[in-house]
Motif scaffolding. Structure first.
Motif, short mmCIF file in Angstrom:
data_model
loop_
_atom_site.label_atom_id
_atom_site.label_comp_id
_atom_site.label_asym_id
_atom_site.label_seq_id
_atom_site.Cartn_x
_atom_site.Cartn_y
_atom_site.Cartn_z
N TYR A 56 -20.84 -21.20 21.29
CA TYR A 56 -20.31 -22.69 21.73
C TYR A 56 -19.75 -22.79 22.44
N PRO A 57 -19.65 -24.04 23.18
CA PRO A 57 -18.98 -24.09 24.81
C PRO A 57 -17.73 -23.67 24.92
N ALA A 58 -17.81 -22.59 26.04
CA ALA A 58 -16.54 -22.14 26.22
C ALA A 58 -15.82 -21.84 27.06
N SER A 59 -14.18 -21.29 27.43
CA SER A 59 -13.61 -21.77 28.44
C SER A 59 -13.32 -20.60 29.17
N ALA A 60 -14.01 -20.61 30.67
CA ALA A 60 -14.25 -19.14 31.14
C ALA A 60 -12.68 -18.89 31.58
N MET A 61 -11.73 -19.65 31.84
CA MET A 61 -10.24 -19.61 32.41
C MET A 61 -9.59 -19.56 31.57
N ASP A 62 -8.32 -19.31 31.58
CA ASP A 62 -6.83 -19.74 30.82
C ASP A 62 -6.47 -20.94 31.43
N GLY A 63 -6.33 -21.77 31.42
CA GLY A 63 -6.17 -23.08 32.28
C GLY A 63 -5.97 -24.51 31.39
N ILE A 64 -6.42 -25.69 32.10
CA ILE A 64 -6.65 -27.25 31.54
C ILE A 64 -7.46 -27.35 30.87
N GLU A 84 1.43 -34.39 30.75
CA GLU A 84 0.59 -33.22 29.40
C GLU A 84 -0.29 -34.52 28.42
N SER A 85 -0.29 -35.24 28.60
CA SER A 85 -0.93 -35.91 27.67
C SER A 85 -2.74 -35.89 28.08
N ASP A 86 -3.10 -35.72 29.35
CA ASP A 86 -3.83 -35.73 30.12
C ASP A 86 -4.68 -34.55 29.90
N PHE A 87 -4.68 -33.94 29.64
CA PHE A 87 -5.29 -32.77 29.75
C PHE A 87 -4.68 -31.75 28.28
N ARG A 88 -5.73 -30.96 27.59
CA ARG A 88 -5.99 -29.87 27.27
C ARG A 88 -5.39 -28.05 27.78
N TYR A 89 -4.26 -26.98 27.30
CA TYR A 89 -4.50 -26.30 27.57
C TYR A 89 -5.32 -25.60 26.93
N VAL A 90 -6.16 -24.40 27.36
CA VAL A 90 -6.74 -23.36 26.75
C VAL A 90 -6.86 -22.12 27.66
N ASN A 91 -7.37 -21.52 26.99
CA ASN A 91 -7.41 -20.07 27.19
C ASN A 91 -8.94 -19.33 27.15
N THR A 92 -9.01 -18.36 28.12
CA THR A 92 -10.74 -17.48 27.92
C THR A 92 -10.74 -17.68 26.92
N GLY A 93 -11.75 -18.38 26.47
CA GLY A 93 -12.62 -17.88 25.50
C GLY A 93 -12.92 -19.33 23.94
N ASN A 94 -12.04 -20.10 24.43
CA ASN A 94 -11.88 -20.84 23.35
C ASN A 94 -12.68 -21.57 23.86
N PRO A 95 -13.14 -22.40 22.00
CA PRO A 95 -13.95 -23.04 21.89
C PRO A 95 -13.92 -24.61 22.64
N LEU A 96 -14.89 -25.31 23.47
CA LEU A 96 -14.25 -26.57 24.22
C LEU A 96 -15.58 -27.76 22.80
N GLN A 128 -17.13 -26.87 35.73
CA GLN A 128 -16.83 -25.44 36.34
C GLN A 128 -16.26 -25.14 34.94
N HIS A 129 -15.98 -23.61 35.05
CA HIS A 129 -15.51 -23.27 34.34
C HIS A 129 -15.52 -22.87 32.81
N ILE A 130 -16.84 -23.36 32.79
CA ILE A 130 -17.60 -23.74 30.76
C ILE A 130 -18.61 -22.29 30.67
N ARG A 131 -18.31 -21.72 29.87
CA ARG A 131 -19.80 -20.75 29.48
C ARG A 131 -19.94 -21.88 28.51
N PRO A 132 -21.28 -22.76 29.02
CA PRO A 132 -22.15 -22.90 28.27
C PRO A 132 -22.68 -22.44 26.93
N ILE A 133 -23.94 -22.54 26.21
CA ILE A 133 -24.14 -21.85 24.57
C ILE A 133 -25.41 -21.62 25.06
#
Length: 630
Positions: A56-64, A84-96, A128-133
């Motif tokens: 799945y498309p995954a976050s490569a970093m902790d961030g937004i 805060e409504s403009d983005f979503r917090y994500v952690n490394t490995g989270n699906p996007l 950027q900072h997204i791991r594609p499938i």
């Protein structure tokens, strides 16, 4: 009556080994085992991935997670303010969910303000900072080639690729037969005076295990030629190899040679080596039977010299070296805070070994399975420069490294096909990168497919440009179809290059210097299309399969690539061009055995048959040598 041995030949060691191995008919059998039990075993066929990684498309970093357009203008002088409504917090490995964003901003680059808003002072590019499938592994990728010794680090790629079982060569079953009335086994019987403790059988057992066999120590045979003859006949039918310890010399009770001769054939008796001269190399019931001298040092050396190459032939295992020194092929940057372990491939060049760093991404498990060794950069060292002499810890046998034909250049699935059939180390850096690797003498061959926009001729003009004062050789390879890859069913109804521009679809490109990138630019120029108007022109991937998977999984709508990549990813394909995929040769090794063997393979019926099984390929005089004058 069975005669005792009479003395003995004095054959050269290499001649004895060659004579013996050529006399044997070794059948390499394979078996299917759990991948969990496969470390140290040798693959009997290539292994291909069942699944992609990540899936799945995954976050490569902790961030937004956010759309890059919202922060496109962000700089230190012109920050962008967010709620805060403009983005979503994500952690490394989270699906996007790619419908709600297209980039990840690192958490360190998000500044929280007292009023509850957030400030961003640096823009982030799309994806950027997204791991594609499939960033690491794509279903259908060759994970491990045949005749490869599986190492612990290979398990990451195999298991991640969905491999549960794997076909490997069977381990030879080896019977160890101690002989002699005076010999005792202190693990089975009490010690007594005027006896010889059998240590050889246990040394042999350890050696055989190390070399890939399965040893079994049999009961000692007494100095009774009738009983020895009967037992050796039985054991040769039950085991793949029989080792007889002692009885190979010319003593009054040394019957081994004549027993082997009566039951089968003595190929060699007596070798020009000290210690170890009385060694017997024979066969019974077409099985290898080796008589090893009784003295422990002679026995150990004779096993190493004669049994080890036999087992290597039967298991495809080879010996390893722990460390090697070589020249670093390119600069490596490193943090002062850490000791860093860099995965490298090792190439044997004209003036020694060259260590080329592999991808250093933490999520790229395949970089370990591809690595020949590990280079350690100590703490407090900021980096290493190209040309520095470095020490590398080996992960693979040095012979395997030395025998490799080094290919650096354009990617094609054909390189996997070639690499599964000959000893090849292939690195994909694009056609221009391949030409530069030849110029720097870092490669033996460079796969290239570079179209001259003026003449319409492939490769020649670029070779003349980069090698103006040299006669160069180009080996003809394959013709392949390039085209536009789109999602199954072609939902956007893409028909040609113009549609990529006119419909503003999301494009995915190949890296600068690649032949496919040059081909795209040629068509853009021909259609008078400004590359800056192509959405995704700067979104670059390294291989045709990477591009295909980006389209398949919705990261992009369209990209250029080969027909076979579209087939593997189950995409639709619109043909636009046939091109020539050829091999530039390092002129210093143009007459070497490696190049001659490579040319012979390209001309083989096997290669032609394999190419005929691929979509979008044809052949026209493969292996033909084109001389490019100064």
């Amino acid at each position: 009556m069975i005669e005792r041995n009479v003395y003995i030949d004095n054959i050269d060691v290499d001649e004895a080994i060659n004579r013996y191995l050529s006399s044997l008919s070794l059948n390499l059998e394979s078996e299917k085992i759990s991948v969990l039990d496969s470390v140290g075993r040798i693959t009997s066929r290539a292994v291909f991935a069942n699944y992609c990684s990540p899936t799945y498309p995954a976050s490569a970093m902790d961030g937004i997670f956010i759309f890059s357009e919202k922060i496109k203008s962000a700089t230190e002088t012109t920050p962008v303010y967010l709620k805060e409504s403009d983005f979503r917090y994500v952690n490394t490995g989270n699906p996007l969910d790619l419908k709600s964003g297209n980039c990840v901003v690192m958490i360190e680059e998000l500044i929280e303000l007292e009023n509850g808003e957030f400030k961003v002072i640096k823009n982030t590019k799309p994806w950027q900072h997204i791991r594609p499938i499939g960033e690491d592994i794509i279903a259908g990728d060759m994970l491990i080639k045949s005749n490869h010794k599986i190492a612990p680090q290979d398990l990451g790629a195999l298991i991640t690729g969905g491999i549960k079982e794997i076909e490997v060569y069977k381990k030879p079953q080896v019977a160890i037969v101690p002989t002699g009335d005076e010999v005792i086994d202190i693990f089975k019987e009490e010690f007594k005076e005027r006896s010889v403790i059998d240590c050889n059988s246990y040394i042999f057992s350890a050696q055989i295990k190390e070399w890939g066999g399965v040893p079994e120590i049999k009961d000692r045979l007494k100095d009774d030629p009738i009983e020895m003859k009967k037992r050796l006949d039985e054991l040769s039918k039950e085991y793949d190899i029989v080792i007889i310890n002692a009885g190979s010399s010319a003593g009054s009770k040394d019957y081994t040679k004549h027993i082997i001769s009566e039951l089968g054939e003595v190929v060699v008796h007596g070798v020009a080596i000290k210690p170890g001269k009385p060694t017997i190399l024979g066969k019974i019931n077409e099985k290898p039977v080796i008589g090893i001298p009784g003295y422990p040092v002679s026995a150990y050396l004779a096993m190493d010299i004669f049994l080890k190459p036999l087992l290597e032939n039967m298991t495809k295992l080879s010996s390893e070296t722990k460390y090697i020194e070589g020249k670093l092929g390119k600069n490596i940057n490193s943090s002062l805070k850490h000791k860093e372990l860099v995965r490298v491939t090792i190439h044997k060049g004209e003036n020694g070994y060259i260590a080329m760093p592999l991808s250093r991404g933490a999520g790229i498990t395949t970089s370990l399975s591809k690595a020949d060794g590990i280079l350690e950069i100590p703490r407090a060292v900021e980096g290493l420069g190209a040309g520095e002499i470095v020490k590398v810890r080996l992960l693979k046998p040095i012979k395997e490294i030395d025998d490799n034909l080094i290919s650096i250049g354009s990617h094609d699935v054909v390189m996997d096909l070639i690499g599964d059939s000959i000893k090849l180390c292939s690195t994909h850096v694009g056609s221009l990168g391949g030409i530069l690797a030849i110029k720097q003498e870092n490669a033996h061959i460079a796969p290239i497919h570079m179209l001259d926009e003026e003449s319409g001729v492939y490769n020649i003009s670029f070779i003349k440009k980069y090698f103006p004062n040299q006669e160069m050789l180009l080996i003809k390879g394959v013709r392949r179809v390039q085209g536009i890859m789109v999602q199954k069913g072609n939902p956007l109804q893409i028909k040609n290059i113009k549609d990529i521009f006119s419909q503003k679809v999301r494009f995915v490109n190949r890296q600068r210097g690649s032949g496919t990138r040059i081909l795209l630019d040629y068509f853009l120029k021909k259609e008078e299309i400004d590359s800056e108007e192509i959405v995704g022109y700067d979104y670059e991937l390294s291989t045709h399969l990477d591009v295909a998977m980006a389209i398949k999984n919705g990261t992009a709508d369209v990209g250029l690539g080969i027909m076979e990549a579209a087939k593997i990813a189950d995409l639709d394909f619109i043909s636009i061009s046939e091109e020539e995929y050829d091999f530039l040769v390092n002129p210093k090794i143009k007459n070497s055995d490696k190049i001659n063997g490579f040319i012979e393979f390209l001309k083989s019926d096997f290669f032609k048959r394999k190419i005929s099984e691929l979509d979008g390929y044809s052949l026209k005089k493969p292996g033909e040598i084109i001389r490019i004058e100064k």
